[in-house]
Design a protein around this motif. Structure first.
Motif, PDB file in Angstrom:
ATOM      1  N   UNK A  83       0.836  -1.211   0.000  1.00  0.00           N
ATOM      2  CA  UNK A  83       0.000   0.000   0.000  1.00  0.00           C
ATOM      3  C   UNK A  83       0.871   1.262   0.000  1.00  0.00           C
ATOM      4  N   UNK A  84       1.888   1.288   0.869  1.00  0.00           N
ATOM      5  CA  UNK A  84       2.709   2.489   0.969  1.00  0.00           C
ATOM      6  C   UNK A  84       3.607   2.657  -0.253  1.00  0.00           C
ATOM      7  N   UNK A  85       4.059   1.558  -0.837  1.00  0.00           N
ATOM      8  CA  UNK A  85       4.943   1.646  -2.006  1.00  0.00           C
ATOM      9  C   UNK A  85       4.174   1.973  -3.281  1.00  0.00           C
ATOM     10  N   UNK A  86       2.867   1.689  -3.300  1.00  0.00           N
ATOM     11  CA  UNK A  86       2.038   1.979  -4.473  1.00  0.00           C
ATOM     12  C   UNK A  86       1.280   3.303  -4.339  1.00  0.00           C
ATOM     13  N   UNK A  87       1.451   3.954  -3.209  1.00  0.00           N
ATOM     14  CA  UNK A  87       0.762   5.223  -2.991  1.00  0.00           C
ATOM     15  C   UNK A  87       1.174   6.251  -4.039  1.00  0.00           C
ATOM     16  N   UNK A  88       0.194   6.851  -4.679  1.00  0.00           N
ATOM     17  CA  UNK A  88       0.481   7.812  -5.741  1.00  0.00           C
ATOM     18  C   UNK A  88       1.240   9.015  -5.203  1.00  0.00           C
ATOM     19  N   UNK A  89       0.859   9.489  -4.035  1.00  0.00           N
ATOM     20  CA  UNK A  89       1.541  10.661  -3.469  1.00  0.00           C
ATOM     21  C   UNK A  89       3.000  10.352  -3.168  1.00  0.00           C
ATOM     22  N   UNK A  90       3.292   9.138  -2.710  1.00  0.00           N
ATOM     23  CA  UNK A  90       4.675   8.762  -2.429  1.00  0.00           C
ATOM     24  C   UNK A  90       5.495   8.613  -3.702  1.00  0.00           C
ATOM     25  N   UNK A  91       4.906   8.015  -4.717  1.00  0.00           N
ATOM     26  CA  UNK A  91       5.606   7.833  -5.989  1.00  0.00           C
ATOM     27  C   UNK A  91       5.931   9.187  -6.617  1.00  0.00           C
ATOM     28  N   UNK A 134       6.249  12.000  -5.084  1.00  0.00           N
ATOM     29  CA  UNK A 134       7.242  12.675  -4.242  1.00  0.00           C
ATOM     30  C   UNK A 134       8.643  12.146  -4.534  1.00  0.00           C
ATOM     31  N   UNK A 135       8.779  10.838  -4.699  1.00  0.00           N
ATOM     32  CA  UNK A 135      10.081  10.241  -5.006  1.00  0.00           C
ATOM     33  C   UNK A 135      10.566  10.706  -6.374  1.00  0.00           C
ATOM     34  N   UNK A 136       9.671  10.737  -7.353  1.00  0.00           N
ATOM     35  CA  UNK A 136      10.041  11.215  -8.692  1.00  0.00           C
ATOM     36  C   UNK A 136      10.529  12.658  -8.618  1.00  0.00           C
ATOM     37  N   UNK A 137       9.852  13.488  -7.816  1.00  0.00           N
ATOM     38  CA  UNK A 137      10.260  14.886  -7.645  1.00  0.00           C
ATOM     39  C   UNK A 137      11.644  14.972  -7.005  1.00  0.00           C
ATOM     40  N   UNK A 138      11.881  14.154  -5.983  1.00  0.00           N
ATOM     41  CA  UNK A 138      13.186  14.148  -5.320  1.00  0.00           C
ATOM     42  C   UNK A 138      14.298  13.748  -6.289  1.00  0.00           C
ATOM     43  N   UNK A 139      14.042  12.703  -7.082  1.00  0.00           N
ATOM     44  CA  UNK A 139      15.051  12.247  -8.046  1.00  0.00           C
ATOM     45  C   UNK A 139      15.330  13.331  -9.086  1.00  0.00           C
ATOM     46  N   UNK A 140      14.260  13.986  -9.566  1.00  0.00           N
ATOM     47  CA  UNK A 140      14.425  15.051 -10.563  1.00  0.00           C
ATOM     48  C   UNK A 140      15.242  16.208  -9.996  1.00  0.00           C
ATOM     49  N   UNK A 141      14.937  16.625  -8.771  1.00  0.00           N
ATOM     50  CA  UNK A 141      15.681  17.715  -8.136  1.00  0.00           C
ATOM     51  C   UNK A 141      17.135  17.319  -7.895  1.00  0.00           C
TER      52      UNK A 141
END
Length: 408
Positions: free
Chosen positions: A12-20, A22-29
């Protein structure tokens, strides 16, 4: 049951859209910083060969003028042999430029250390330090000593010296700089963000969650464990990617590199007017000490979020209050702050969120204290964790499963 529920919660936590997202944003930054900002970033250790050449040209003209006037002797007004000092400085800097242009960074570094010692007083004109510092002289001395210790470490440990090493842009140095800066709070914000909905998301599936044969407090503990390991997994993945990218770009660095630490001077040193002494630890020890803090801080914020979730029952409310607590020190902290409401700041958990500054004793240096030690930080954080645990246990009894899901 516990294993099945753990796997379910982790999915559930790994498939959460908000978490995904957020991680994509962190990687991009993160990648934007590595590929766009870091390559052109000027650090205090950067060296502009062309600028120094222009300065040498001006200095040479001044020296020629002194020769023409016969002003090459000792000046009784200043008490200095200015011409001889300038001539020596010119020769050192000229050789330093040639060494830099030739890529002989070991020789460049030795000459730069000599030049720094010769021009120590001129650093008092460094606008970057003077502008915002209430203690510019102290801060100039601080940076000078830290720089010399690092440079001596490169030379005595026989590191392969590159310009990226001098600029502190290798993989290990960049990560260390991140942990020492206030940017380390991003790591703790990840824990807040990922765990902000660990309880509140279940309010959308009340009938399913109510039927699970597991106690309420036990379920909160299981969700905490999932959020904790998920946060560590994400942060480890981001660290792994960072190390790979930075190593390819600037080199890996070395775990034996010197990390300067400041500490209160001994009685003998105080007698000579030195209020801070300097030592160093290895880069490897620095990271080990950081690992002693990070899991505790991450777990502390996740448990705090569990309490906030029970009380607020709203994901964004939990995120907002947790974030305010994370940045709360920024509200009251100054270079002259010693206590808050009569409590010394070394006894407050917020003081130790800047974990890198605690490890190298910069927090003590900033406020002229000696009580904010690594060991006391562990003690304060562990006591805070006990208080949070007791509070969570009590709150989970008051806001039981039925009250949380149905708001009664």
């Amino acid at each position: 049951m516990n294993k099945a529920l753990f796997i379910h919660e982790f999915k559930m936590i790994s498939r959460s859209r908000k978490n995904i997202l957020f991680i994509i944003t962190l990687v991009a930054l993160m990648l934007s910083y590595f590929f766009i900002i870091l390559p052109v970033k000027q650090t205090p250790d950067s060296f502009d060969s062309n600028e120094v050449k222009l300065e040498l040209k001006d200095l040479a003209a001044v020296q020629e003028g002194k020769k023409a006037r016969g002003a090459t002797g000792f000046s009784y007004m200043s008490g200095r042999a200015v011409f001889a000092e300038n001539e020596y400085a010119y020769n050192v800097r000229n050789r330093m430029v040639y060494a830099f242009d030739d890529g002989n960074y070991t020789r460049f570094l030795r000459l730069r250390m000599i030049d720094m010692a010769n021009n120590y007083m001129s650093q008092s004109m460094d606008e970057a330090i003077i502008r915002d510092s209430p203690f510019p002289g102290k801060d100039i001395n601080h940076r000078f000593n830290q720089t010399i210790i690092r440079y001596e470490g490169y030379l005595t440990e026989n590191h392969p010296i590159t310009y990226k090493v001098i600029e502190q842009k290798t993989a290990l140095q960049t990560v260390k700089q991140f942990l020492v800066s206030s940017a380390v709070l991003i790591v703790l914000f990840c824990a807040i963000y990922f765990s902000s909905d660990m309880l509140t998301k279940d309010r959308k599936n009340q009938s399913i969650m109510q039927g699970l044969p597991i106690s309420w407090y036990r379920r909160i503990n299981l969700k905490t464990t999932v959020a904790f390991f998920y946060t560590l997994l994400v942060l480890t993945g981001l660290l792994f990617v960072s190390i790979i990218v930075l190593t390819i770009q600037n080199g890996f660095g070395s775990f034996s590199m010197h990390v300067p630490i400041s500490m209160q001077a001994s009685a003998e040193e105080l007698a000579y007017g030195n209020y801070y002494a300097y030592d160093f630890i290895s880069m490897g020890r620095f990271f080990l000490l950081a690992l002693g803090y990070l899991p505790i801080l991450i777990y502390l914020f996740i448990r705090l979020n569990a309490i906030l979730s029970l009380l607020l029952k709203n994901t964004w409310g939990v995120l907002m209050v947790g974030t305010i607590f994370l940045f709360s020190e920024r509200i009251y902290f100054t270079r002259t702050t010693r206590d808050l409401f009569g409590i010394e700041i070394s006894n407050l958990p917020q003081t130790y969120f800047d974990l890198g500054k605690i490890i190298v004793n910069d927090k003590n240096f900033l406020v002229n204290l000696e009580t904010m030690t690594y060991e006391k930080g562990l003690l304060v954080l562990c006591i805070s964790l006990v208080i949070v645990e007791v509070t969570l246990f009590i709150v989970s009894r008051i806001v039981n499963k039925r009250r949380f899901y149905y708001g009664v």
